[in-house]
Design an enzyme around this catalytic site. Structure first.
Site, short mmCIF file in Angstrom:
data_model
loop_
_atom_site.label_atom_id
_atom_site.label_comp_id
_atom_site.label_asym_id
_atom_site.label_seq_id
_atom_site.Cartn_x
_atom_site.Cartn_y
_atom_site.Cartn_z
N ASP A 35 18.55 -16.66 46.24
CA ASP A 35 19.70 -17.23 45.53
C ASP A 35 19.73 -18.75 45.65
OD1 ASP A 35 20.44 -14.76 44.80
OD2 ASP A 35 21.98 -14.51 46.34
N GLU A 114 -0.96 10.62 32.76
CA GLU A 114 0.19 9.77 33.07
C GLU A 114 1.43 10.59 32.78
OE1 GLU A 114 -0.23 6.36 30.48
OE2 GLU A 114 -2.36 6.28 30.97
N LYS A 116 4.78 11.30 30.91
CA LYS A 116 5.31 10.87 29.61
C LYS A 116 6.77 10.48 29.83
CE LYS A 116 5.31 12.10 24.77
NZ LYS A 116 6.69 11.81 24.45
N ARG A 137 9.09 -0.22 18.52
CA ARG A 137 8.02 0.50 17.83
C ARG A 137 8.31 0.61 16.33
NH1 ARG A 137 6.90 5.67 16.01
NH2 ARG A 137 4.69 6.14 16.07
N CYS A 429 1.33 25.55 -5.79
CA CYS A 429 1.52 25.52 -7.22
C CYS A 429 0.52 24.51 -7.75
CB CYS A 429 2.94 25.07 -7.56
SG CYS A 429 3.15 24.84 -9.33
N CYS A 434 4.16 20.58 -12.94
CA CYS A 434 5.31 21.26 -12.33
C CYS A 434 6.36 20.21 -11.98
CB CYS A 434 4.86 21.99 -11.06
SG CYS A 434 6.26 22.63 -10.09
S1 IVH Z 1 0.30 6.46 24.91
C1 IVH Z 1 -2.08 5.61 21.16
N1 IVH Z 1 1.38 6.87 27.28
O1 IVH Z 1 5.29 8.93 23.89
C2 IVH Z 1 -1.29 5.73 22.42
N2 IVH Z 1 2.78 7.12 25.38
O2 IVH Z 1 4.86 10.89 21.78
C3 IVH Z 1 0.05 6.35 22.22
N3 IVH Z 1 5.11 7.67 25.89
O3 IVH Z 1 5.33 6.66 21.22
C4 IVH Z 1 1.01 6.25 23.31
N4 IVH Z 1 4.90 7.70 28.08
O4 IVH Z 1 6.80 6.14 23.27
C5 IVH Z 1 1.59 6.85 25.95
N5 IVH Z 1 2.20 7.16 29.43
C6 IVH Z 1 2.41 7.15 28.13
C7 IVH Z 1 3.68 7.41 27.55
C8 IVH Z 1 3.82 7.40 26.17
C9 IVH Z 1 5.75 7.84 27.06
C10 IVH Z 1 5.77 7.81 24.57
C11 IVH Z 1 5.53 6.65 23.62
C12 IVH Z 1 4.88 7.25 22.41
C13 IVH Z 1 5.32 8.68 22.52
C14 IVH Z 1 4.38 9.60 21.77
#
Ligand code: IVH
Length: 675
Positions: A35, A114, A116, A137, A429, A434
């Site tokens: 600080d 990784e 998600k 995004r 179709c 159409c």
């Molecule tokens: S890789 C081309 N890694 O999941 C690479 N995505 O369903 C694409 N996400 O839009 C993304 N954790 O918002 C990647 N370890 C991770 C992730 C991750 C979360 C999300 C990301 C992406 C979405 C796709």
């Protein structure tokens, strides 16, 4: 010691301390010391404002809200991921990418797993090591510039920890709200009588799009980095695997999720996934699965991308959100490609934060397999961005006396016999006149990601078709205000607006036009790639299959589809008519910005409601022509683009003598620069 020197010392000390505290979770400095140094830095910067640098720790929070966000095109699109829900689907994915390599022995160094993270993907751009841009995004191609908000995230470095940074570094990752912060925010919102956020993901996305970065700073967003792109990497030693890239990101100062693993095979991937199924509930943030990526960049490069997904990665999801409901009707929908998709119409039900009334049944085979009937109770699920689907039927709850559902044999729109091409699951179709196909094509043409013609949604398209005003996409460019006014429920004002919106669509860029044509397999991202590589119509329509397929990101299917499309006589006529109407068939985006134009280098402020353009669209156009958009009027403002209800900004512009433009004058200025 010079002032500059002291400032540098303070910044570097504070930055190291913040990194240790926020990223490594391993403080190296007493709070009180931090600080004190911080206050010294603040004091000196107040005294010498010219010495403030953008990477100074004091610059994380802006001091005034932005008026709006500007859209930005991503240098490299942000793809999404294909989903797998079980081991079998994971194996199918492995076989698929191995097949795509056509006989090569796919020896590789394994899969990186990784977690998600359930947040919002963002893209960060660093130039010469300095954070210059942060963007949402968006739709993957275009997002919104939210740099000021991104700067408030302590685990995102403002300057990369690299001695000799490459000219440009792109980092992607997930911005998210820790669960406790999410709950606090909702408690506060409840007290304040505000709407609650449905889940941390919505809260994160909403926070990123807050106009006032001071509020963002209070919300304690966090970030995990997972993707690294370095476009101009000559002379730099770069990671060659995803595993190394994650370490590299961490060394550059990013927070990288520690719960990652390098797995030798799919069994190890499954073990990783299973081991986190329960453990993840103890984490301070939400995860909904694992992301599995081929480790070797050389393999990733070779495999490339499909329309939407990388072939080298997949998301393995924990059981998706599911809900039971009752089927009221089964209908079929004829799409713009003639594909007939059966859909269940159901009692409305809440699923993953939205109300769902329709779910896809995919195709005839799936209908048979499910044996779905009117009145059935079904379980539907929504996974990621996929449209809800009927997962299973609960036959125990079936009412008495029901009949199996039979798919129609003729098109519900034009009556012609439906065809099921050999080897395909889809009923089609094939009558090219159409009405459903024309209707679908028009709706697609006018849709937001294509030509973005406001006021030309499905309802008005149907109206135009019913009154025989259009027989092809190109016909909309001949519509007059009088013709439209004569339609039921159409006033003069809306007719004028529609005609203006149609006219404005002529200046939409080439990639949107190509996407709008609805060529099979050519989605938004592929249209971008195609138009960048074949910047004129002539180049695109004469491109051979081999040449198309040679483009990074364009596969066999897409290449064949493009070649086939241009061979069709009716399509050639459509193109000619659209060219006649004045649509753009040449890439302008990638062309160098003209320096002698009346827009390049000029500063614009946009205010009020414009007749056809959204403010963000006008901003896009200005930026594409090399101009700048700012939020407040000053002596430095060159033009004020003003629409209806322009308030204080207009007044201020007038007192300062800033040139005012209305939308029409703006278009004139634009065409004088791009001509
Ligand atoms: S890789 C081309 N890694 O999941 C690479 N995505 O369903 C694409 N996400 O839009 C993304 N954790 O918002 C990647 N370890 C991770 C992730 C991750 C979360 C999300 C990301 C992406 C979405 C796709």
């Amino acid at each position: 010691m010079t002032i500059e020197h002291r400032l540098n010392q303070l910044r570097s000390q504070l930055q190291k301390a913040a990194y240790a505290y926020y990223v490594l979770d391993n403080p190296i400095m007493e709070d009180s010391v931090y600080d004190k140094l911080y206050r010294e830095l603040e004091g000196l910067e107040k005294e010498y404002p010219l010495l403030i640098t953008p990477d100074s720790p004091t610059q994380r929070v802006g001091d005034r809200p932005a008026a709006q966000f500007v859209s930005v095109k991503h240098n490299i699109p942000l793809y999404s991921l294909e989903n797998a829900f079980d081991f079998e689907e994971l194996q199918q994915w492995e076989q698929k990418w191995q097949r795509a390599l056509e006989g090569e022995t796919p020896e590789h160094s394994g899969y990186v797993c990784e977690l998600k993270i359930d947040g919002s993907a963002i893209a960060l751009t660093y130039e010469d090591g300095l954070l210059v841009r942060g963007a949402t995004r968006g739709d993957g191609v275009t997002g919104e510039e939210i740099t000021q908000n991104i700067r408030t995230i302590r685990t995102i470095p403002l300057r990369l920890n690299l001695d000799n940074p490459p000219p440009r570094v792109e980092v992607r990752g997930e911005a998210f709200l820790p669960l406790d912060t999410f709950e606090e925010i909702n408690q506060e919102r409840e007290k304040a009588g505000e709407n609650l956020f449905a889940n941390p993901r919505n809260a994160a996305a909403g926070t990123l799009r807050q106009l006032d970065s001071r509020i963002v700073a209070e919300r304690k967003l966090d970030f995990f980095a997972y993707t690294l792109h370095i476009p101009d990497a000559e002379g730099f030693e770069l990671p060659t695997t995803q595993w190394e890239a994650l370490e590299f990101l961490q060394n550059m100062g990013f927070r990288v999720n520690p719960n990652r693993d390098l797995c030798v095979d799919l069994q190890a991937v499954q073990d990783y996934f299973d081991s986190w199924d329960e453990e993840r509930k103890k984490l301070p943030y939400l995860t909904d699965g694992a992301v599995v990526k081929l480790n070797d960049f050389s393999l990733q490069q070779e495999l490339g991308f499909t329309q939407k997904f990388p072939r080298w990665a997949i998301a393995l999801k924990y059981a998706a959100e599911e809900a039971p409901t009752v089927v009221k009707d089964i209908i079929v929908n004829v799409g713009r490609t003639g594909a007939v998709t059966p859909m269940a119409v159901m009692e409305p039900v809440q699923l993953a934060g939205t109300t769902v009334q329709r779910a896809t049944l995919h195709n005839e085979d799936r209908v048979k397999e499910l044996d779905i009937r009117l009145g059935d109770t079904v379980v539907i699920r929504k996974a990621g961005e996929i449209i809800p689907e009927v997962l299973r039927v609960l036959p125990e709850l079936r009412p008495a006396a029901t009949e199996p559902y039979e798919m129609p044999t003729t098109c519900p729109e034009c009556g012609s016999t439906l065809i099921r091409p050999q080897g395909e699951a889809v009923l089609r179709c094939v009558n090219s006149s159409c009405p459903a196909i024309l209707r679908g094509s028009l709706v697609h043409w006018a849709s937001r990601n294509a030509l973005d013609i406001q006021g030309l949604g499905e309802k008005n398209v149907i109206l135009l078709l019913e009154h025989n005003l259009v027989n092809s996409i190109a016909d909309i460019y001949n519509l007059t205000v009088e013709e439209i006014m004569a339609l039921p429920r159409m006033g003069q004002r809306s007719a004028e607006k529609l005609v203006a919106a149609i006219a404005a669509s002529k200046s939409q860029d080439y990639a949107r036009v190509i996407y709008g044509l609805g060529i099979r397999f050519v989605g938004k991202v592929n249209a971008e790639i195609l138009t960048q590589n074949f910047p004129t119509l002539d180049k695109l329509q004469t491109a051979t299959f081999a040449k198309l397929q040679g483009v990074y990101g364009i596969g066999e299917e897409i290449a064949q589809s493009v070649v086939d499309w241009f061979r069709v006589e009716a399509n050639q006529q459509l193109i000619a008519a659209l060219q006649n109407a004045g649509l753009t068939f040449e890439a302008t985006q990638t062309a160098p910005v003209q320096t002698n134009s009346s827009i390049a280098g000029k500063t614009f402020v946009i205010t009020g409601t414009l007749p056809t353009l959204k403010r963000s669209e006008a901003a896009d156009k200005i930026k594409a022509a090399g101009g700048k958009v700012t939020s407040s009027v000053s002596k430095k403002t060159d033009y004020l683009l003003a629409g209806e209800n322009a308030g204080s900004k207009l007044e201020k512009a007038r007192t300062l003598g800033v040139t005012e433009l209305d939308e029409a004058q703006f278009f004139e200025l634009l065409s004088s620069t791009t001509a």
